[in-house]
Design an enzyme around this catalytic site. Structure first.
Site, mmCIF file in Angstrom:
data_model
loop_
_atom_site.group_PDB
_atom_site.id
_atom_site.type_symbol
_atom_site.label_atom_id
_atom_site.label_comp_id
_atom_site.label_asym_id
_atom_site.label_seq_id
_atom_site.Cartn_x
_atom_site.Cartn_y
_atom_site.Cartn_z
ATOM 1 C CB THR A 1 55.044 58.691 59.942
ATOM 2 O OG1 THR A 1 56.095 58.423 60.873
ATOM 3 C CG2 THR A 1 55.412 58.009 58.626
ATOM 4 C CG ASP A 2 58.950 61.160 62.838
ATOM 5 O OD1 ASP A 2 58.471 60.006 62.686
ATOM 6 O OD2 ASP A 2 59.440 61.540 63.914
ATOM 7 C CD GLU A 3 58.697 55.193 61.875
ATOM 8 O OE1 GLU A 3 59.215 54.241 61.262
ATOM 9 O OE2 GLU A 3 57.914 55.058 62.829
ATOM 10 C CB SER B 1 59.337 54.595 56.801
ATOM 11 O OG SER B 1 60.425 53.772 56.446
ATOM 12 C CE LYS C 1 51.465 57.273 56.458
ATOM 13 N NZ LYS C 1 50.000 57.530 56.286
ATOM 14 C CE LYS D 1 52.826 51.001 66.356
ATOM 15 N NZ LYS D 1 52.335 52.274 65.852
ATOM 16 C CG ASP E 1 68.307 47.357 67.382
ATOM 17 O OD1 ASP E 1 67.075 47.552 67.450
ATOM 18 O OD2 ASP E 1 69.138 48.263 67.242
#
Length: 352
Positions: A133-135, A160, A163, A198, A290
């Site tokens: 993943t880009d995270e 993240s 990963k 998601k 948030d």
């Protein structure tokens, strides 16, 4: 034959279906633990396809993985298996550590032993493709350039971080043992068969069920959106032509703020399935607190994979999101199975 792990999940399931769209495609051994997001109903079109062998199991089970490699002699492993939801990782990081780190370690060790015993062309042509993943790269400001393969790793969530750890293991097994690996880091995927926790599937289903459309914070978190079919095509290209030991970033060239994604979905639903009261689905948008450590922006620079392998996404965000909304409107049975939990009965029904 190839071995696909996590092939009953969202991206893995789409990859398997996409693979078998070619009537001449080689077989797949599909190993999936079937956690909450693994859904055999996604694979129902392959029920009578002898090229697809489903195995219910864990990539952390050494005896199982080694046995499958010995039995089926795959020419490649494509590893989708992962816990992947940031919110769940915040509330319960243990499963993420177990699957994403220890599971990947076990898979690498089994692959190394198997590959070490291969001979000639079989050994030369074997590949271990790790899907990430880009995270792992952390967060970007509004003016930062998009993530390239040269960015340092700065993960900000338990997901993240786990990963990132798995990526480092894959890299180390290449440099230390010579295991023939490739790694891909993708941006946010969307499309059919997405588990509705998601953002995009959640918004579609909440809108249709007259529920609030929850938006974290101010909704200005920016993501690069990649249609899952494009991601599958990119993985096939990397698996076939990627340079050993290399990382390829896969993105959609579609940076969108979360609030804009939600408003676009509402506009499409207003046309395809208008509310009975004539109002817009956008009236259901609700801003909520948030989440902790919420990364502000992700963006992928996918120049390398285009330059080296000739891949570029076929879908724009407008075309991909319309296909996605239409798919959810056209597949109420799959959705109802997820919402009711009956999708979990598939294992007992099909493989008892």
């Amino acid at each position: 034959m190839i071995l696909v792990t996590g092939g009953a999940g969202f991206i893995g399931g789409n990859f398997v279906l996409d693979w078998f769209a070619d009537p001449h495609a080689e077989g797949i051994v599909n190993l999936d633990k079937l956690t909450y997001a693994g859904n055999l109903a996604t694979l129902e079109p392959l029920q009578k396809d002898g090229r697809h062998v489903f195995v219910h199991g864990d990539i952390g089970d050494k005896d199982l993985v080694s046995g499958l490699l010995k039995q089926h002699q795959p020419r490649a492993i494509v590893n989708f298996a992962a816990e992947s939801h940031v919110d769940r990782s915040i509330h319960g990081p243990g499963e993420f550590i177990q699957t994403n780190i220890f599971g990947t370690f076990n898979l690498l060790e089994c692959a190394r032993e198997y590959w070490g015993n291969l001979q000639g062309l079989d050994k030369d042509q074997f590949r271990f493709h790790h899907v990430s993943t880009d995270e792992v790269y952390g967060s970007l400001s509004a003016t930062d350039p998009a993530f390239s393969e040269e960015n340092s790793y700065e993960p900000n969530s338990p997901y993240s971080a786990s990963k990132a750890s798995s990526d480092h293991l894959v890299r180390a097994w290449f440099h230390t043992y010579g295991l023939p690996v490739v790694t891909t880091n993708c941006s946010n995927n969307y499309g059919p068969y997405h588990f509705p926790e998601k953002l995009i599937p959640l918004v579609i289903l909440n809108a249709l069920n007259k529920k609030p459309l929850p938006i974290y914070g101010d909704g200005q978190q920016i993501r690069d959106w990649l249609y899952v079919g494009d991601h599958c095509a990119a993985i096939r290209e990397v698996l076939a032509k990627g340079k050993l030991g290399e990382t390829y970033n896969i993105g959609g060239w579609n940076e969108k703020a979360n609030i804009d994604v939600v408003k676009t979905i509402c506009q499409i639903l207003d046309i395809l399935k208008p509310r009975e009261d004539g109002k817009s689905y956008a009236d259901q948008i609700t801003f909520v607190k948030d989440r902790p450590g919420h990364d502000r922006r992700y963006a992928i620079d996918a120049s390398k994979i285009e330059r080296d392998l000739g891949w570029r996404p076929a879908e724009t965000f407008d075309s991909g999101i319309r296909k996605t909304v239409q798919w959810y409107l056209d597949n109420p049975a799959w959705i109802q199975g997820v919402v009711s939990g009956s999708y979990r009965d598939w294992l007992q029904k099909q493989y008892s």
